[in-house]
Design a protein around this motif. Structure first.
Motif, PDB file in Angstrom:
ATOM      1  N   THR A 138       0.807  -1.215   0.000  1.00 26.99           N
ATOM      2  CA  THR A 138       0.000   0.000   0.000  1.00 26.99           C
ATOM      3  C   THR A 138       0.844   1.269   0.000  1.00 26.99           C
ATOM      4  N   GLY A 139       2.091   1.157   0.444  1.00 27.50           N
ATOM      5  CA  GLY A 139       2.947   2.332   0.528  1.00 27.50           C
ATOM      6  C   GLY A 139       2.760   3.134   1.793  1.00 27.50           C
ATOM      7  N   SER A 140       1.875   2.678   2.683  1.00 28.73           N
ATOM      8  CA  SER A 140       1.621   3.400   3.937  1.00 28.73           C
ATOM      9  C   SER A 140       1.525   2.407   5.088  1.00 28.73           C
ATOM     10  N   PRO A 141       2.038   2.782   6.252  1.00 23.48           N
ATOM     11  CA  PRO A 141       1.901   1.901   7.421  1.00 23.48           C
ATOM     12  C   PRO A 141       0.447   1.841   7.871  1.00 23.48           C
ATOM     13  N   ILE A 142       0.111   0.797   8.600  1.00 21.37           N
ATOM     14  CA  ILE A 142      -1.251   0.658   9.122  1.00 21.37           C
ATOM     15  C   ILE A 142      -1.446   1.645  10.263  1.00 21.37           C
ATOM     16  N   ALA A 143      -2.473   2.480  10.153  1.00 19.98           N
ATOM     17  CA  ALA A 143      -2.750   3.478  11.186  1.00 19.98           C
ATOM     18  C   ALA A 143      -3.211   2.799  12.463  1.00 19.98           C
ATOM     19  N   SER A 144      -2.872   3.404  13.587  1.00 20.51           N
ATOM     20  CA  SER A 144      -3.201   2.800  14.879  1.00 20.51           C
ATOM     21  C   SER A 144      -4.702   2.696  15.096  1.00 20.51           C
ATOM     22  N   GLU A 145      -5.466   3.618  14.478  1.00 20.34           N
ATOM     23  CA  GLU A 145      -6.913   3.614  14.694  1.00 20.34           C
ATOM     24  C   GLU A 145      -7.678   2.815  13.652  1.00 20.34           C
ATOM     25  N   VAL A 146      -6.989   2.109  12.763  1.00 22.82           N
ATOM     26  CA  VAL A 146      -7.657   1.398  11.684  1.00 22.82           C
ATOM     27  C   VAL A 146      -8.559   0.294  12.233  1.00 22.82           C
ATOM     28  N   THR A 147      -9.706   0.117  11.594  1.00 15.57           N
ATOM     29  CA  THR A 147     -10.579  -0.998  11.944  1.00 15.57           C
ATOM     30  C   THR A 147     -10.278  -2.159  11.002  1.00 15.57           C
ATOM     31  N   GLY A 148     -10.573  -3.357  11.447  1.00 13.49           N
ATOM     32  CA  GLY A 148     -10.392  -4.524  10.589  1.00 13.49           C
ATOM     33  C   GLY A 148      -9.160  -5.341  10.911  1.00 13.49           C
ATOM     34  N   LEU A 149      -8.236  -4.814  11.719  1.00 13.13           N
ATOM     35  CA  LEU A 149      -7.040  -5.572  12.082  1.00 13.13           C
ATOM     36  C   LEU A 149      -7.130  -5.982  13.540  1.00 13.13           C
ATOM     37  N   SER A 150      -6.983  -7.288  13.776  1.00 10.46           N
ATOM     38  CA  SER A 150      -6.956  -7.796  15.147  1.00 10.46           C
ATOM     39  C   SER A 150      -5.931  -8.908  15.250  1.00 10.46           C
ATOM     40  N   VAL A 151      -5.537  -9.214  16.466  1.00 11.57           N
ATOM     41  CA  VAL A 151      -4.501 -10.206  16.717  1.00 11.57           C
ATOM     42  C   VAL A 151      -5.088 -11.318  17.573  1.00 11.57           C
ATOM     43  N   HIS A 152      -4.790 -12.570  17.186  1.00 11.49           N
ATOM     44  CA  HIS A 152      -5.235 -13.706  17.996  1.00 11.49           C
ATOM     45  C   HIS A 152      -4.729 -13.548  19.425  1.00 11.49           C
ATOM     46  N   ASN A 153      -5.580 -13.892  20.386  1.00  7.46           N
ATOM     47  CA  ASN A 153      -5.137 -13.770  21.772  1.00  7.46           C
ATOM     48  C   ASN A 153      -4.226 -14.908  22.210  1.00  7.46           C
ATOM     49  N   ARG A 154      -4.081 -15.916  21.365  1.00 10.25           N
ATOM     50  CA  ARG A 154      -3.142 -17.004  21.660  1.00 10.25           C
ATOM     51  C   ARG A 154      -2.300 -17.267  20.423  1.00 10.25           C
ATOM     52  N   ASP A 155      -1.014 -17.456  20.656  1.00  7.04           N
ATOM     53  CA  ASP A 155      -0.101 -17.677  19.534  1.00  7.04           C
ATOM     54  C   ASP A 155      -0.009 -19.173  19.247  1.00  7.04           C
ATOM     55  N   ILE A 156      -1.017 -19.696  18.563  1.00 10.28           N
ATOM     56  CA  ILE A 156      -1.046 -21.105  18.202  1.00 10.28           C
ATOM     57  C   ILE A 156      -0.493 -21.238  16.793  1.00 10.28           C
ATOM     58  N   GLN A 157       0.651 -21.903  16.665  1.00 10.14           N
ATOM     59  CA  GLN A 157       1.368 -21.908  15.401  1.00 10.14           C
ATOM     60  C   GLN A 157       0.610 -22.584  14.265  1.00 10.14           C
ATOM     61  N   LYS A 158      -0.325 -23.478  14.593  1.00  7.59           N
ATOM     62  CA  LYS A 158      -1.050 -24.132  13.503  1.00  7.59           C
ATOM     63  C   LYS A 158      -2.058 -23.190  12.861  1.00  7.59           C
ATOM     64  N   TRP A 159      -2.349 -22.082  13.513  1.00  5.45           N
ATOM     65  CA  TRP A 159      -3.213 -21.085  12.910  1.00  5.45           C
ATOM     66  C   TRP A 159      -2.385 -20.197  11.995  1.00  5.45           C
ATOM     67  N   GLY A 160      -2.972 -19.793  10.902  1.00  3.51           N
ATOM     68  CA  GLY A 160      -2.332 -18.809  10.054  1.00  3.51           C
ATOM     69  C   GLY A 160      -3.130 -17.518  10.110  1.00  3.51           C
ATOM     70  N   ASP A 161      -2.696 -16.536   9.373  1.00  4.43           N
ATOM     71  CA  ASP A 161      -3.466 -15.304   9.274  1.00  4.43           C
ATOM     72  C   ASP A 161      -4.812 -15.610   8.625  1.00  4.43           C
ATOM     73  N   GLN A 162      -5.859 -15.037   9.158  1.00  8.06           N
ATOM     74  CA  GLN A 162      -7.198 -15.200   8.596  1.00  8.06           C
ATOM     75  C   GLN A 162      -7.600 -13.878   7.955  1.00  8.06           C
ATOM     76  N   LEU A 163      -7.620 -13.861   6.632  1.00  2.00           N
ATOM     77  CA  LEU A 163      -7.899 -12.645   5.880  1.00  2.00           C
ATOM     78  C   LEU A 163      -9.223 -12.822   5.150  1.00  2.00           C
ATOM     79  N   ARG A 164     -10.146 -11.916   5.365  1.00  4.47           N
ATOM     80  CA  ARG A 164     -11.455 -12.099   4.757  1.00  4.47           C
ATOM     81  C   ARG A 164     -12.117 -10.763   4.443  1.00  4.47           C
ATOM     82  N   VAL A 165     -13.105 -10.858   3.562  1.00  4.63           N
ATOM     83  CA  VAL A 165     -13.907  -9.702   3.159  1.00  4.63           C
ATOM     84  C   VAL A 165     -15.371 -10.052   3.396  1.00  4.63           C
TER      85      VAL A 165
END
Length: 246
Positions: A138-165
């Motif tokens: 995108t050429g721009s960093p992700i803004a701190s106030e952006v909606t739509g980005l969240s982080v799993h509360n547990r770092d389970i390696q078998k999970w990958g990033d879940q990207l959806r629309v």
């Protein structure tokens, strides 16, 4: 500089490549993924299609910078020695090597207007890499106030990033869309029959390449700028269909 486009099939074991995080060496190729070791010793498993996009973006950026430098130098020289050829700008291909047709771009036009959330749920160990790759495209960093980005509360390696629309459509409208043979549209559990989801990471990144961004309402004009000129009319038809109320 070699003008051949780098693709996902070009990775080789033992070769070194660079993304925004750093330089790495490929240790193994496993289907659509490569196991790599960065220069600082960190190991990771990367998606070849996504890494190929990043490598291509870096290459094109370098070529464009070379063009600017060459043209700037050219202007400072005397007219009599100005015959040197300048570097030709190579247009950026956003298709990821997969041919996209008229129905695809019409569907994308529909999605640009009806999308309610472009979302990424990432695991903690991959958050920095995800944000770097998103910025690289995108050429721009992700803004701190952006909606739509969240982080799993547990770092389970078998999970990958879940990207959806998620987008709104009637069942009839949904059935008329065609995003390609590998992209499935499923019911949104919170609003079955009226809201739908596409859960496919490679497709998500293709949308970001076109101009979609994390969050809710999308910048339709910016997305249209990313559509190839031969398919803008199909994109516009998709917008028109999406503007009609059910």
């Amino acid at each position: 500089m070699n003008s051949a486009k780098f693709s996902a099939g070009d990775f080789q074991v033992g070769s070194r490549y660079r993304n925004r995080i750093g330089t790495y060496e490929v240790k193994a190729i496993e289907g659509n993924y490569v196991r790599v070791v960065y220069d600082d010793g960190r190991e990771d498993t990367l998606n070849t299609e996504m890494q190929a996009r990043i490598i291509e973006n870096i290459r094109l950026s370098a070529m464009q910078q070379e063009t600017v430098s060459s043209q700037s130098s050219h202007r400072t020289r005397r007219r009599g020695i100005s015959r040197r050829a300048t570097t030709t700008r190579v247009p950026h291909s956003r298709s990821g090597g997969v041919a996209k047709g008229r129905r695809y771009y019409q569907s994308v036009g529909f999605l640009a207007l009806r999308a309610t959330l472009v979302e990424a749920i990432v695991i903690p160990s991959r958050q920095m890499r995800f944000e770097a790759e998103y910025e690289d495209i995108t050429g721009s960093p992700i803004a701190s106030e952006v909606t739509g980005l969240s982080v799993h509360n547990r770092d389970i390696q078998k999970w990958g990033d879940q990207l959806r629309v998620t987008f709104e459509a009637s069942s009839v409208e949904k059935d008329s869309l065609d995003f390609g043979p590998d992209v499935s549209v499923v019911n949104d559990p919170g609003n079955r029959g009226q809201s739908w989801r596409i859960n496919r990471n490679s497709f998500w990144w293709d949308l970001v390449q076109l101009g979609f961004r994390l969050g809710g309402n999308q910048d339709v004009d910016a997305i249209r700028e990313g559509v190839p000129s031969g398919h803008k009319s199909a994109f516009d038809q998709g917008l028109q269909l999406a503007s009609q109320r059910r």
